[in-house]
Design a protein around this motif. Structure first.
Motif, PDB file in Angstrom:
ATOM      1  N   LEU A 134       0.892  -1.245  -0.021  1.00 65.44           N
ATOM      2  CA  LEU A 134      -0.007  -0.118  -0.078  1.00 65.44           C
ATOM      3  C   LEU A 134       0.857   1.232  -0.227  1.00 65.44           C
ATOM      4  O   LEU A 134       0.591   2.222  -0.810  1.00 65.44           O
ATOM      5  CB  LEU A 134      -1.001   0.271   1.214  1.00 65.44           C
ATOM      6  N   TYR A 135       1.877   1.149   0.890  1.00 66.72           N
ATOM      7  CA  TYR A 135       2.799   2.327   0.880  1.00 66.72           C
ATOM      8  C   TYR A 135       3.720   2.371  -0.408  1.00 66.72           C
ATOM      9  O   TYR A 135       3.714   3.776  -1.060  1.00 66.72           O
ATOM     10  CB  TYR A 135       3.911   2.369   2.026  1.00 66.72           C
ATOM     11  N   ALA A 136       3.871   1.386  -1.301  1.00 67.75           N
ATOM     12  CA  ALA A 136       4.409   1.499  -2.600  1.00 67.75           C
ATOM     13  C   ALA A 136       3.602   2.118  -3.510  1.00 67.75           C
ATOM     14  O   ALA A 136       3.944   2.881  -4.542  1.00 67.75           O
ATOM     15  CB  ALA A 136       4.908   0.031  -2.867  1.00 67.75           C
ATOM     16  N   THR A 137       2.082   1.872  -3.454  1.00 64.61           N
ATOM     17  CA  THR A 137       1.234   2.235  -4.181  1.00 64.61           C
ATOM     18  C   THR A 137       1.053   3.674  -4.166  1.00 64.61           C
ATOM     19  O   THR A 137       1.158   4.538  -4.910  1.00 64.61           O
ATOM     20  CB  THR A 137       0.090   1.503  -4.126  1.00 64.61           C
ATOM     21  N   ALA A 138       1.006   3.831  -2.929  1.00 67.79           N
ATOM     22  CA  ALA A 138       1.013   5.533  -2.545  1.00 67.79           C
ATOM     23  C   ALA A 138       2.162   6.350  -3.117  1.00 67.79           C
ATOM     24  O   ALA A 138       1.935   7.487  -3.459  1.00 67.79           O
ATOM     25  CB  ALA A 138       1.004   5.864  -0.794  1.00 67.79           C
ATOM     26  N   PRO A 188     -15.960   3.832  -5.493  1.00 69.49           N
ATOM     27  CA  PRO A 188     -14.943   3.204  -6.181  1.00 69.49           C
ATOM     28  C   PRO A 188     -13.813   2.375  -5.436  1.00 69.49           C
ATOM     29  O   PRO A 188     -13.362   3.098  -4.249  1.00 69.49           O
ATOM     30  CB  PRO A 188     -14.228   4.279  -7.037  1.00 69.49           C
ATOM     31  N   ALA A 189     -13.311   1.024  -5.702  1.00 71.49           N
ATOM     32  CA  ALA A 189     -12.458   0.483  -4.849  1.00 71.49           C
ATOM     33  C   ALA A 189     -11.650  -0.448  -5.679  1.00 71.49           C
ATOM     34  O   ALA A 189     -11.864  -0.881  -6.751  1.00 71.49           O
ATOM     35  CB  ALA A 189     -13.536  -0.585  -3.872  1.00 71.49           C
ATOM     36  N   ALA A 190     -10.357  -0.706  -5.100  1.00 65.66           N
ATOM     37  CA  ALA A 190      -9.658  -1.573  -5.712  1.00 65.66           C
ATOM     38  C   ALA A 190      -8.989  -2.475  -4.570  1.00 65.66           C
ATOM     39  O   ALA A 190      -9.031  -2.165  -3.690  1.00 65.66           O
ATOM     40  CB  ALA A 190      -8.265  -0.764  -6.374  1.00 65.66           C
ATOM     41  N   THR A 191      -8.410  -3.577  -5.040  1.00 63.36           N
ATOM     42  CA  THR A 191      -7.741  -4.481  -4.023  1.00 63.36           C
ATOM     43  C   THR A 191      -6.620  -4.951  -4.591  1.00 63.36           C
ATOM     44  O   THR A 191      -6.219  -5.305  -5.828  1.00 63.36           O
ATOM     45  CB  THR A 191      -8.885  -5.932  -4.048  1.00 63.36           C
ATOM     46  N   ILE A 192      -5.818  -5.520  -3.357  1.00 68.33           N
ATOM     47  CA  ILE A 192      -4.676  -6.198  -3.606  1.00 68.33           C
ATOM     48  C   ILE A 192      -4.497  -7.268  -2.670  1.00 68.33           C
ATOM     49  O   ILE A 192      -5.002  -7.044  -1.455  1.00 68.33           O
ATOM     50  CB  ILE A 192      -3.356  -4.960  -3.394  1.00 68.33           C
ATOM     51  N   SER A 193      -3.969  -8.514  -3.087  1.00 73.19           N
ATOM     52  CA  SER A 193      -3.721  -9.213  -2.093  1.00 73.19           C
ATOM     53  C   SER A 193      -2.369  -9.908  -2.456  1.00 73.19           C
ATOM     54  O   SER A 193      -1.866  -9.897  -3.664  1.00 73.19           O
ATOM     55  CB  SER A 193      -4.736 -10.648  -2.338  1.00 73.19           C
ATOM     56  N   ALA A 212     -19.878  -2.061  -3.141  1.00 74.48           N
ATOM     57  CA  ALA A 212     -18.675  -1.351  -3.575  1.00 74.48           C
ATOM     58  C   ALA A 212     -18.648  -1.399  -5.214  1.00 74.48           C
ATOM     59  O   ALA A 212     -18.842  -2.289  -5.706  1.00 74.48           O
ATOM     60  CB  ALA A 212     -17.411  -1.552  -2.743  1.00 74.48           C
ATOM     61  N   ASN A 213     -18.164  -0.371  -5.618  1.00 74.16           N
ATOM     62  CA  ASN A 213     -17.703  -0.427  -7.124  1.00 74.16           C
ATOM     63  C   ASN A 213     -16.451  -0.859  -7.482  1.00 74.16           C
ATOM     64  O   ASN A 213     -15.316   0.077  -7.495  1.00 74.16           O
ATOM     65  CB  ASN A 213     -18.038   0.948  -7.591  1.00 74.16           C
ATOM     66  N   ILE A 214     -16.107  -2.060  -7.730  1.00 76.54           N
ATOM     67  CA  ILE A 214     -14.668  -2.544  -7.547  1.00 76.54           C
ATOM     68  C   ILE A 214     -14.455  -2.160  -9.227  1.00 76.54           C
ATOM     69  O   ILE A 214     -15.149  -2.716 -10.129  1.00 76.54           O
ATOM     70  CB  ILE A 214     -14.500  -4.032  -7.580  1.00 76.54           C
ATOM     71  N   VAL A 215     -13.399  -1.468  -9.404  1.00 77.36           N
ATOM     72  CA  VAL A 215     -13.298  -0.915 -10.620  1.00 77.36           C
ATOM     73  C   VAL A 215     -12.663  -1.823 -11.642  1.00 77.36           C
ATOM     74  O   VAL A 215     -11.773  -2.663 -11.076  1.00 77.36           O
ATOM     75  CB  VAL A 215     -12.404   0.473 -10.677  1.00 77.36           C
ATOM     76  N   GLU A 216     -12.850  -1.790 -12.774  1.00 80.23           N
ATOM     77  CA  GLU A 216     -12.170  -2.482 -13.988  1.00 80.23           C
ATOM     78  C   GLU A 216     -10.678  -2.467 -13.832  1.00 80.23           C
ATOM     79  O   GLU A 216     -10.293  -1.179 -13.939  1.00 80.23           O
ATOM     80  CB  GLU A 216     -12.814  -2.429 -15.352  1.00 80.23           C
ATOM     81  N   GLY A 217      -9.974  -3.548 -13.631  1.00 77.58           N
ATOM     82  CA  GLY A 217      -8.615  -3.064 -13.754  1.00 77.58           C
ATOM     83  C   GLY A 217      -8.015  -2.919 -12.339  1.00 77.58           C
ATOM     84  O   GLY A 217      -6.716  -2.733 -12.115  1.00 77.58           O
ATOM     85  N   GLY A 218      -9.068  -3.185 -11.353  1.00 77.76           N
ATOM     86  CA  GLY A 218      -8.545  -2.498  -9.868  1.00 77.76           C
ATOM     87  C   GLY A 218      -8.154  -3.893  -8.908  1.00 77.76           C
ATOM     88  O   GLY A 218      -8.495  -3.534  -7.805  1.00 77.76           O
ATOM     89  N   ALA A 227       5.675  -3.064  -9.399  1.00 76.95           N
ATOM     90  CA  ALA A 227       5.461  -1.675  -9.489  1.00 76.95           C
ATOM     91  C   ALA A 227       4.559  -1.327 -10.559  1.00 76.95           C
ATOM     92  O   ALA A 227       3.589  -0.419 -10.712  1.00 76.95           O
ATOM     93  CB  ALA A 227       6.634  -1.039  -9.768  1.00 76.95           C
ATOM     94  N   GLN A 228       4.653  -1.983 -11.944  1.00 76.08           N
ATOM     95  CA  GLN A 228       3.741  -1.505 -13.052  1.00 76.08           C
ATOM     96  C   GLN A 228       2.449  -1.933 -12.654  1.00 76.08           C
ATOM     97  O   GLN A 228       1.593  -1.149 -13.043  1.00 76.08           O
ATOM     98  CB  GLN A 228       4.576  -2.072 -14.213  1.00 76.08           C
ATOM     99  N   SER A 229       2.180  -3.154 -12.196  1.00 75.57           N
ATOM    100  CA  SER A 229       0.705  -3.694 -11.987  1.00 75.57           C
ATOM    101  C   SER A 229       0.267  -2.627 -11.007  1.00 75.57           C
ATOM    102  O   SER A 229      -1.144  -2.249 -11.043  1.00 75.57           O
ATOM    103  CB  SER A 229       0.886  -5.075 -11.142  1.00 75.57           C
ATOM    104  N   LEU A 230       0.868  -2.208  -9.882  1.00 73.74           N
ATOM    105  CA  LEU A 230       0.322  -1.364  -8.906  1.00 73.74           C
ATOM    106  C   LEU A 230       0.043   0.094  -9.702  1.00 73.74           C
ATOM    107  O   LEU A 230      -1.103   0.662  -9.445  1.00 73.74           O
ATOM    108  CB  LEU A 230       1.321  -1.165  -7.725  1.00 73.74           C
ATOM    109  N   LYS A 231       0.950   0.435 -10.429  1.00 70.66           N
ATOM    110  CA  LYS A 231       0.577   1.728 -11.035  1.00 70.66           C
ATOM    111  C   LYS A 231      -0.771   1.477 -11.866  1.00 70.66           C
ATOM    112  O   LYS A 231      -1.388   2.485 -12.108  1.00 70.66           O
ATOM    113  CB  LYS A 231       1.749   2.109 -11.899  1.00 70.66           C
ATOM    114  N   PHE A 232      -1.002   0.512 -12.741  1.00 73.37           N
ATOM    115  CA  PHE A 232      -2.082   0.205 -13.560  1.00 73.37           C
ATOM    116  C   PHE A 232      -3.431   0.243 -12.550  1.00 73.37           C
ATOM    117  O   PHE A 232      -4.334   0.931 -12.760  1.00 73.37           O
ATOM    118  CB  PHE A 232      -2.060  -0.894 -14.460  1.00 73.37           C
TER     119      PHE A 232
END
Length: 184
Positions: A20-24, A103-108, A132-138, A161-166
């Motif tokens: 999450l910090y890397a995404t921020a 709008p929501a996104a998820t990481i595992s 929740a609205n899980i966004v496409e590509g999220g 990093a690229q996946s988190l940016k997308f």
């Protein structure tokens, strides 16, 4: 634009929190991402405490989400599911609706090759129940996460990093579309 990021782990050295910090750190200018740190302060959900007299930690939790434009949730996988503390936090939102159309996104992330896919599926199922609205590509799963972070918990894998940016771009686009829709 305000995004609330929530880690389903209470561990201080959590790889999911590190992601999450890397995404921020990848956030574009003008995007404010806040990592929520009160997950462990929420009491166990019980309907008797829900409502106008909900505990202060629950009121603060709900207000934080209400005042955000989007949400990003990172979850580890415990016993093939999301951690109880994360499920508990989401249970507090069932009757109050802070995630409805949000709008929501998820990481595992997981040290296994599955990337925590079972916890990820459980999280998405719960977010769907909360409307929740899980966004496409999220949605991103990160397998072998230990190889993708250095000893300081910093992201060192360019593909991740690229996946988190997308994912972040998809969340921003979802928020922009939601805001545009609300003004129509």
């Amino acid at each position: 634009m305000k995004i609330i990021a929530i880690s389903g782990s209470l561990r201080s050295s959590s790889t999911n929190t590190a992601l999450l910090y890397a995404t921020a750190a990848l956030a574009p200018k003008g995007l404010e991402m806040t990592i929520y740190k009160g997950l462990g302060d929420l009491p166990h959900f019980t309907p008797e405490l829900d409502g106008d007299t909900s505990p202060r930690a629950v009121q603060d939790w709900r207000a934080l989400l209400e005042n955000s434009d989007g949400v990003l949730i990172g979850t580890p996988e415990y016993a093939y599911g999301m951690p109880g503390v994360l499920k508990n936090a989401l249970d507090w939102l069932v009757s109050s609706g802070e995630l409805v159309n949000k709008p929501a996104a998820t990481i595992s992330a997981s040290p296994s090759e599955s990337g925590g896919s079972k916890a990820h599926a459980s999280l998405i199922l719960t977010l769907t129940a909360l409307a929740a609205n899980i966004v496409e590509g999220g949605s991103v799963t990160v397998p072998f996460v230990g190889k993708k972070l250095n000893s300081n918990g910093e992201l060192i894998d360019l593909n991740t990093a690229q996946s988190l940016k997308f994912l972040l771009d998809a969340l921003v686009q979802g928020i922009e579309a939601h805001q545009k829709y609300k003004t129509i």
